[in-house]
Write a protein that holds these residues in place. Structure first.
Motif, PDB file in Angstrom:
ATOM      1  N   PHE A 159       0.855  -1.188   0.000  1.00 50.90           N
ATOM      2  CA  PHE A 159       0.000   0.000   0.000  1.00 50.90           C
ATOM      3  C   PHE A 159       0.886   1.232   0.000  1.00 50.90           C
ATOM      4  N   PHE A 160       0.605   2.170  -0.904  1.00 44.69           N
ATOM      5  CA  PHE A 160       1.344   3.426  -0.941  1.00 44.69           C
ATOM      6  C   PHE A 160       0.373   4.587  -1.074  1.00 44.69           C
ATOM      7  N   CYS A 161       0.587   5.616  -0.277  1.00 46.84           N
ATOM      8  CA  CYS A 161      -0.271   6.797  -0.295  1.00 46.84           C
ATOM      9  C   CYS A 161       0.601   8.045  -0.318  1.00 46.84           C
ATOM     10  N   LEU A 162       0.316   8.934  -1.255  1.00 50.00           N
ATOM     11  CA  LEU A 162       0.967  10.246  -1.320  1.00 50.00           C
ATOM     12  C   LEU A 162      -0.071  11.282  -0.918  1.00 50.00           C
ATOM     13  N   GLU A 163       0.250  12.078   0.100  1.00 49.97           N
ATOM     14  CA  GLU A 163      -0.750  13.023   0.576  1.00 49.97           C
ATOM     15  C   GLU A 163      -0.083  14.235   1.210  1.00 49.97           C
ATOM     16  N   PHE A 164      -0.774  15.370   1.109  1.00 46.03           N
ATOM     17  CA  PHE A 164      -0.347  16.554   1.844  1.00 46.03           C
ATOM     18  C   PHE A 164      -0.453  16.276   3.331  1.00 46.03           C
ATOM     19  N   PHE A 208      -6.652  16.995   7.702  1.00 43.43           N
ATOM     20  CA  PHE A 208      -6.184  15.618   7.550  1.00 43.43           C
ATOM     21  C   PHE A 208      -5.283  15.248   8.726  1.00 43.43           C
ATOM     22  N   PRO A 209      -5.332  13.983   9.191  1.00 37.50           N
ATOM     23  CA  PRO A 209      -4.471  13.567  10.311  1.00 37.50           C
ATOM     24  C   PRO A 209      -2.990  13.822  10.026  1.00 37.50           C
ATOM     25  N   ASP A 210      -2.231  14.136  11.068  1.00 33.24           N
ATOM     26  CA  ASP A 210      -0.798  14.345  10.862  1.00 33.24           C
ATOM     27  C   ASP A 210      -0.111  13.012  10.547  1.00 33.24           C
ATOM     28  N   MET A 211       1.165  13.074  10.252  1.00 36.83           N
ATOM     29  CA  MET A 211       1.872  11.897   9.750  1.00 36.83           C
ATOM     30  C   MET A 211       1.816  10.716  10.705  1.00 36.83           C
ATOM     31  N   GLU A 212       2.036  10.937  11.979  1.00 37.37           N
ATOM     32  CA  GLU A 212       2.051   9.833  12.937  1.00 37.37           C
ATOM     33  C   GLU A 212       0.655   9.245  13.146  1.00 37.37           C
ATOM     34  N   ARG A 213      -0.364  10.102  13.160  1.00 33.97           N
ATOM     35  CA  ARG A 213      -1.729   9.582  13.328  1.00 33.97           C
ATOM     36  C   ARG A 213      -2.156   8.772  12.116  1.00 33.97           C
ATOM     37  N   PHE A 214      -1.807   9.231  10.930  1.00 34.87           N
ATOM     38  CA  PHE A 214      -2.189   8.479   9.737  1.00 34.87           C
ATOM     39  C   PHE A 214      -1.399   7.169   9.649  1.00 34.87           C
ATOM     40  N   LYS A 215      -0.152   7.202  10.041  1.00 35.92           N
ATOM     41  CA  LYS A 215       0.649   5.972  10.100  1.00 35.92           C
ATOM     42  C   LYS A 215      -0.005   4.947  11.022  1.00 35.92           C
ATOM     43  N   ALA A 216      -0.533   5.419  12.156  1.00 35.37           N
ATOM     44  CA  ALA A 216      -1.225   4.515  13.088  1.00 35.37           C
ATOM     45  C   ALA A 216      -2.510   3.971  12.472  1.00 35.37           C
ATOM     46  N   MET A 217      -3.213   4.777  11.689  1.00 37.36           N
ATOM     47  CA  MET A 217      -4.432   4.314  11.025  1.00 37.36           C
ATOM     48  C   MET A 217      -4.118   3.201  10.019  1.00 37.36           C
ATOM     49  N   ILE A 218      -2.996   3.328   9.323  1.00 35.30           N
ATOM     50  CA  ILE A 218      -2.584   2.298   8.370  1.00 35.30           C
ATOM     51  C   ILE A 218      -2.314   0.985   9.109  1.00 35.30           C
ATOM     52  N   ALA A 219      -1.661   1.072  10.251  1.00 33.65           N
ATOM     53  CA  ALA A 219      -1.412  -0.118  11.054  1.00 33.65           C
ATOM     54  C   ALA A 219      -2.718  -0.716  11.570  1.00 33.65           C
ATOM     55  N   LEU A 232       9.776  18.018   2.299  1.00 30.95           N
ATOM     56  CA  LEU A 232       9.641  19.408   2.745  1.00 30.95           C
ATOM     57  C   LEU A 232       9.171  19.462   4.200  1.00 30.95           C
ATOM     58  N   GLY A 233       9.798  18.623   5.016  1.00 31.58           N
ATOM     59  CA  GLY A 233       9.497  18.608   6.440  1.00 31.58           C
ATOM     60  C   GLY A 233       8.155  18.017   6.800  1.00 31.58           C
ATOM     61  N   GLY A 234       7.477  17.412   5.827  1.00 33.17           N
ATOM     62  CA  GLY A 234       6.160  16.830   6.089  1.00 33.17           C
ATOM     63  C   GLY A 234       5.033  17.565   5.398  1.00 33.17           C
ATOM     64  N   LEU A 235       5.361  18.572   4.594  1.00 30.79           N
ATOM     65  CA  LEU A 235       4.312  19.233   3.814  1.00 30.79           C
ATOM     66  C   LEU A 235       3.588  18.199   2.952  1.00 30.79           C
ATOM     67  N   VAL A 236       4.371  17.263   2.420  1.00 33.90           N
ATOM     68  CA  VAL A 236       3.861  16.122   1.674  1.00 33.90           C
ATOM     69  C   VAL A 236       4.537  14.893   2.237  1.00 33.90           C
ATOM     70  N   ALA A 237       3.834  13.756   2.252  1.00 35.04           N
ATOM     71  CA  ALA A 237       4.425  12.543   2.794  1.00 35.04           C
ATOM     72  C   ALA A 237       4.009  11.326   1.975  1.00 35.04           C
ATOM     73  N   ILE A 238       4.935  10.376   1.871  1.00 33.74           N
ATOM     74  CA  ILE A 238       4.642   9.069   1.269  1.00 33.74           C
ATOM     75  C   ILE A 238       4.463   8.084   2.417  1.00 33.74           C
ATOM     76  N   HIS A 239       3.275   7.533   2.522  1.00 33.29           N
ATOM     77  CA  HIS A 239       2.964   6.511   3.522  1.00 33.29           C
ATOM     78  C   HIS A 239       2.924   5.154   2.849  1.00 33.29           C
ATOM     79  N   SER A 240       3.353   4.128   3.570  1.00 34.45           N
ATOM     80  CA  SER A 240       3.332   2.791   2.985  1.00 34.45           C
ATOM     81  C   SER A 240       3.111   1.727   4.054  1.00 34.45           C
ATOM     82  N   GLY A 241       2.709   0.559   3.597  1.00 31.16           N
ATOM     83  CA  GLY A 241       2.523  -0.582   4.475  1.00 31.16           C
ATOM     84  C   GLY A 241       2.413  -1.836   3.637  1.00 31.16           C
TER      85      GLY A 241
END
Length: 244
Positions: A159-164, A208-219, A232-241
């Motif tokens: 699973f890969f997600c690109l999101e602001f 939208f949830p911040d990076m750590e909260r969304f990472k927890a949702m993926i788990a 860019l410090g988290g302006l955009v992030a690639i999430h995966s699982g």
């Protein structure tokens, strides 16, 4: 009768109303999709998408579902690497733009399917990969979309997600907030004659949830080894699982 509400930008609305309003936003901006992303990212979305697809690393013979991918930006990149891509979107207007773009570029072999991310019609364990770029924040129930992504992936699927998200860089965060809240809606009005849709898109990023909260949702959806790669410090992030 349910009293549940969900966010539509900074407003709280019923789930049904959010689905309807988001649909209206994307019907409005479908024909100006690249213009929208250029306005919101200063043109950098093209580089982010290139990096995203490199992380996905699509290979010949793989079947990948690109959700919320109506206009084809991610699908075209993955198809060029030999993957068999199904492009899905809840919005038929977005899919029409994507199909026309594919025709103009002579890109063949893509499957186009109108789908709701929360209630996919695909069978279990069908795909090797699931991608969603700048789309999951517009889903009414993000947890349901993640559960469906997990369901349709094969064992070993990714699973890969690109999101602001929210940049953590001091100074830059305030600068981008000012740019996005004040200039992007004005650009939307000037270039696309649609200020309100652009205002919603910026507000949806802030909710939208911040990076750590969304990472927890993926788990929580059942994926293992969830990770996040900020840009860019988290302006955009690639999430995966991974699904095992």
């Amino acid at each position: 009768m349910t009293s549940e509400t969900v966010s539509f930008g900074y407003a709280e609305v019923t789930p049904e109303e959010k689905t309807e309003r988001v649909g209206a936003v994307f019907r409005s901006v479908a024909s100006r999709y690249d213009l929208m992303n250029d306005a919101m990212s200063g043109g950098m979305h093209r580089l982010w998408k290139d990096r995203f697809v490199r992380r996905v690393n699509p290979r010949a013979g793989e079947h990948i579902l690109d959700m919320a991918g109506g206009t084809g930006d991610i699908a075209f990149r993955m198809a060029a690497r030999g993957a068999a891509v199904t492009v899905s979107d809840i919005n038929g207007a977005m899919l029409e733009v994507g199909m026309e773009r594919a025709r103009r570029r002579n890109i063949e072999g893509l499957v186009w399917s109108e789908q709701n991310a929360e209630t996919l019609t695909f069978e279990d364990r069908r795909f090797d990969g699931y991608t969603i770029a700048f789309g999951i924040r517009n889903v009414t129930h993000i947890d349901k979309a993640l559960a469906e992504a997990h369901r349709v992936l094969k064992r070993g699927g990714r699973f890969f997600c690109l999101e602001f998200s929210t940049t953590l860089w001091p100074g830059f965060r305030e600068l981008y907030d000012s740019y996005s809240h004040h200039l992007v809606p004005r650009l939307g009005k000037l270039l696309a004659h649609d200020e309100e849709s652009y205002r919603y898109l910026i507000e949806s990023i802030r909710r939208f949830p911040d990076m750590e909260r969304f990472k927890a949702m993926i788990a929580d959806a059942g994926f293992v080894r969830p990770s996040v790669e900020p840009m860019l410090g988290g302006l955009v992030a690639i999430h995966s699982g991974w699904k095992i």
